[in-house]
Scaffold this motif. Structure first.
Motif, PDB file in Angstrom:
ATOM      1  N   GLU A 135       0.934  -1.155   0.436  1.00 44.52           N
ATOM      2  CA  GLU A 135       0.070   0.416   0.343  1.00 44.52           C
ATOM      3  C   GLU A 135       1.234   1.333   0.131  1.00 44.52           C
ATOM      4  O   GLU A 135       0.322   2.004  -0.769  1.00 44.52           O
ATOM      5  CB  GLU A 135      -0.728   0.321   1.296  1.00 44.52           C
ATOM      6  N   GLU A 136       1.527   1.099   0.354  1.00 43.85           N
ATOM      7  CA  GLU A 136       3.062   2.407   0.534  1.00 43.85           C
ATOM      8  C   GLU A 136       3.563   2.642  -0.497  1.00 43.85           C
ATOM      9  O   GLU A 136       3.747   4.030  -0.839  1.00 43.85           O
ATOM     10  CB  GLU A 136       3.292   2.011   2.003  1.00 43.85           C
ATOM     11  N   PHE A 137       4.065   1.217  -1.089  1.00 45.77           N
ATOM     12  CA  PHE A 137       4.736   1.718  -2.407  1.00 45.77           C
ATOM     13  C   PHE A 137       3.549   1.820  -3.597  1.00 45.77           C
ATOM     14  O   PHE A 137       3.925   3.159  -4.097  1.00 45.77           O
ATOM     15  CB  PHE A 137       5.242   0.038  -2.635  1.00 45.77           C
ATOM     16  N   ALA A 138       2.406   1.583  -3.139  1.00 41.57           N
ATOM     17  CA  ALA A 138       1.680   2.505  -3.934  1.00 41.57           C
ATOM     18  C   ALA A 138       0.903   3.599  -3.828  1.00 41.57           C
ATOM     19  O   ALA A 138       1.164   4.240  -5.118  1.00 41.57           O
ATOM     20  CB  ALA A 138       0.417   1.555  -4.393  1.00 41.57           C
ATOM     21  N   PHE A 139       1.004   3.404  -2.402  1.00 35.52           N
ATOM     22  CA  PHE A 139       0.515   4.808  -2.720  1.00 35.52           C
ATOM     23  C   PHE A 139       1.965   6.446  -3.410  1.00 35.52           C
ATOM     24  O   PHE A 139       1.478   7.033  -3.876  1.00 35.52           O
ATOM     25  CB  PHE A 139       0.552   5.606  -1.392  1.00 35.52           C
ATOM     26  N   TRP A 140       3.151   6.437  -2.892  1.00 30.29           N
ATOM     27  CA  TRP A 140       4.418   7.333  -3.249  1.00 30.29           C
ATOM     28  C   TRP A 140       4.375   6.984  -4.775  1.00 30.29           C
ATOM     29  O   TRP A 140       4.520   8.124  -4.935  1.00 30.29           O
ATOM     30  CB  TRP A 140       5.317   7.093  -2.472  1.00 30.29           C
ATOM     31  N   ALA A 141       3.626   5.942  -5.568  1.00 26.85           N
ATOM     32  CA  ALA A 141       3.608   6.296  -6.535  1.00 26.85           C
ATOM     33  C   ALA A 141       2.835   6.857  -7.195  1.00 26.85           C
ATOM     34  O   ALA A 141       3.175   7.829  -8.320  1.00 26.85           O
ATOM     35  CB  ALA A 141       4.121   3.900  -6.634  1.00 26.85           C
ATOM     36  N   ASP A 142       2.096   6.483  -6.609  1.00 23.71           N
ATOM     37  CA  ASP A 142       0.868   7.781  -7.216  1.00 23.71           C
ATOM     38  C   ASP A 142       1.087   8.936  -6.770  1.00 23.71           C
ATOM     39  O   ASP A 142       0.459   9.681  -7.605  1.00 23.71           O
ATOM     40  CB  ASP A 142      -0.586   6.708  -6.169  1.00 23.71           C
ATOM     41  N   TRP A 143       2.008   8.864  -5.815  1.00 21.97           N
ATOM     42  CA  TRP A 143       1.840  10.333  -5.683  1.00 21.97           C
ATOM     43  C   TRP A 143       2.867  11.205  -6.109  1.00 21.97           C
ATOM     44  O   TRP A 143       2.941  12.598  -7.066  1.00 21.97           O
ATOM     45  CB  TRP A 143       2.653  10.788  -4.148  1.00 21.97           C
ATOM     46  N   PHE A 144       4.134  10.778  -6.365  1.00 19.51           N
ATOM     47  CA  PHE A 144       4.905  11.353  -7.834  1.00 19.51           C
ATOM     48  C   PHE A 144       5.015  10.448  -8.960  1.00 19.51           C
ATOM     49  O   PHE A 144       5.556  10.860 -10.105  1.00 19.51           O
ATOM     50  CB  PHE A 144       6.372   9.913  -7.586  1.00 19.51           C
ATOM     51  N   GLY A 145       3.830   9.509  -9.713  1.00 19.52           N
ATOM     52  CA  GLY A 145       3.555  10.037 -10.885  1.00 19.52           C
ATOM     53  C   GLY A 145       3.499   8.914 -11.985  1.00 19.52           C
ATOM     54  O   GLY A 145       4.788   9.037 -12.891  1.00 19.52           O
ATOM     55  N   GLY A 146       3.842   7.401 -10.726  1.00 13.26           N
ATOM     56  CA  GLY A 146       4.825   6.707 -11.546  1.00 13.26           C
ATOM     57  C   GLY A 146       3.686   6.025 -12.311  1.00 13.26           C
ATOM     58  O   GLY A 146       2.578   5.429 -11.603  1.00 13.26           O
ATOM     59  N   ALA A 147       4.566   5.092 -13.593  1.00 12.87           N
ATOM     60  CA  ALA A 147       3.118   3.942 -14.285  1.00 12.87           C
ATOM     61  C   ALA A 147       3.616   3.550 -13.783  1.00 12.87           C
ATOM     62  O   ALA A 147       5.124   2.802 -13.400  1.00 12.87           O
ATOM     63  CB  ALA A 147       3.964   5.133 -16.035  1.00 12.87           C
TER      64      ALA A 147
END
Lengths: 205, 221
Positions: free
Chosen positions: A98-110
């Motif tokens: 969940e934390e990995f996905a959140f920060w990837a969302d926050w930084f806009g990771g594809a």
């Protein structure tokens, strides 16, 4: 895209204490600079000043684009820079996934970059665990995976190697080399020499 | 998924995560309201006279409870650095955090408040207006409280400082919310206090995120 970073005659204080004065450095695409200096000399503060979190007493931080034009510093920082330090923003009560996905969302990771990040740092066995139960090294891997999940040209790293074992240091070294080969830039505060070719900038009070 | 939605969902998950934070807030609300009959006596006529007022005062206190943690956890674990540094504007991020805080705490409190008021002897015919007033009151309190929470970041005993900062700003919604309900129960026009309350809540939603963003920037520097 940031293609060059210039720090000119930067002076930073914490409270009433002046950390350093007149610090300058240059970083161009494909280069790495290691900030070295004694504990408390202001390496982390310099990184935070480049990231725009800390207002310097004097001096400037300039980001230049690939076409040689000066970029708006707020936009450059918001879109083209990663800051990874001791405080990793991971919530201990949440699952690593969940934390990995959140920060990837926050930084806009594809999506494809996320998958590559999970493979590069071998996060699959960790994803179902709570962040709370991860070791310091595993937690650092989870935090560093952001660099890969949302590619950005400038990496500001604070003691990136500290909790990692020999194997993961070599993995991170490979990631850093690949980042430089893609035209990225790395500014890292460290005590141990970085495992990649780099210039050393000594910070002294 | 957009970054703001991801932030909103993460905040909700953290609020409802282990420990069931909002349940404690609700229990506090019930507990404070239950003290009133013990303090003023359980005579129904006397209780009913102060029921709505007491319910709104208890609501104000209960909505203070979880505010302290709104930015503090992010400040301590470095997440706030990254929220300031990247992603959507800090104004939008602050607003998303405050909405999540309200959804987790203010919304359940508002839905419980007609029950609390009825428990103290208010008429059930007032229940819809009490719920609507409590919803608006809760929105205003959450956003103003969020600004207070951001201002108190890094201070020792920040929770106490937060209460001192925001309680004066809680006065208007308490006056307007309980005023609207009182007016209805006395057969007087009740729309204007409710509209003023809505205006106060909207102003808080629009303006407080500026204060939250500025205070967060100041806290991380």
């Amino acid at each position: 895209m940031i293609a060059a970073l210039a720090v000119d005659r930067l002076s930073i204080s914490r409270g009433v204490r002046r950390l350093f004065e007149g610090q300058s450095l240059r970083l161009a695409a494909g280069e790495a600079v290691m900030l070295s200096g004694a504990n408390g000399v202001g390496k982390t503060s310099l990184l935070r000043a480049v990231a725009g979190l800390l207002r310097p007493d004097a001096g400037t931080v300039t980001f230049t684009g690939a076409d040689g034009a000066t970029l708006d510093p707020d936009e450059a920082r918001a879109d083209h820079l990663h800051l990874a330090g001791h405080h990793d923003g991971l919530k201990t009560q949440r699952r690593a996934e969940e934390e990995f996905a959140f920060w990837a969302d926050w930084f806009g990771g594809a999506a494809e970059h996320r998958a590559a990040a999970i493979d590069a740092f071998d996060l699959r066995p960790l994803l179902a665990l709570d962040v709370r139960v991860l070791s310091a090294g595993q937690r650092r891997r989870l935090a560093l995976a952001r660099l890969r999940a949302a590619p950005r040209p400038l990496w500001l790293l604070d003691e990136p190697l500290a909790p990692l074992d020999a194997h993961w240091r070599s993995v991170l070294a490979a990631e850093m080399s690949a980042h430089l080969a893609r035209g990225g830039m790395i500014l890292a505060a460290a005590h141990d020499p970085l495992p990649i070719p780099c210039r050393v900038a000594e910070i002294a009070a | 998924m957009s970054a703001l939605l991801a932030l909103f969902r993460r905040e909700l998950a953290l609020a409802w995560g282990r420990g069931g934070g909002p349940l404690n807030t609700l229990a506090f609300f019930v507990g404070t309201a239950a003290l009133l009959p013990l303090a003023v006596g359980a005579e129904p006529r006397r209780l009913a006279a102060v029921a709505t007022g007491a319910a709104f005062a208890a609501l104000a206190l209960a909505s203070l409870l979880s505010l302290e943690r709104m930015f503090e956890r992010d400040f301590e674990d470095g997440g706030l650095d990254l929220l300031v540094l990247a992603g959507p504007s800090l104004y939008a991020a602050s607003a998303a955090k405050a909405f999540a805080q309200w959804t987790a705490n203010g919304l359940p409190l508002a839905l419980l408040s007609p029950v609390i008021a009825a428990m103290l002897g208010a008429s059930w015919t007032l229940a819809p207006l009490i719920a609507v007033s409590a919803l608006l009151t809760g929105l205003a309190m959450t956003f103003i409280g969020g600004a207070g929470a951001a201002l108190a970041l890094g201070a020792r005993r920040g929770g106490l400082l937060l209460v001192v900062i925001v309680l004066p700003l809680y006065a208007p919604p308490v006056i307007l919310g309980s005023g609207a309900v009182e007016a209805l129960s006395n057969g007087l026009p009740w729309t204007s206090p409710l509209l003023f309350l809505a205006a106060y809540a909207l102003a808080a939603i629009a303006l407080a995120p500026f204060a939250m963003a500025a205070a967060c920037r100041n806290a991380v520097s």
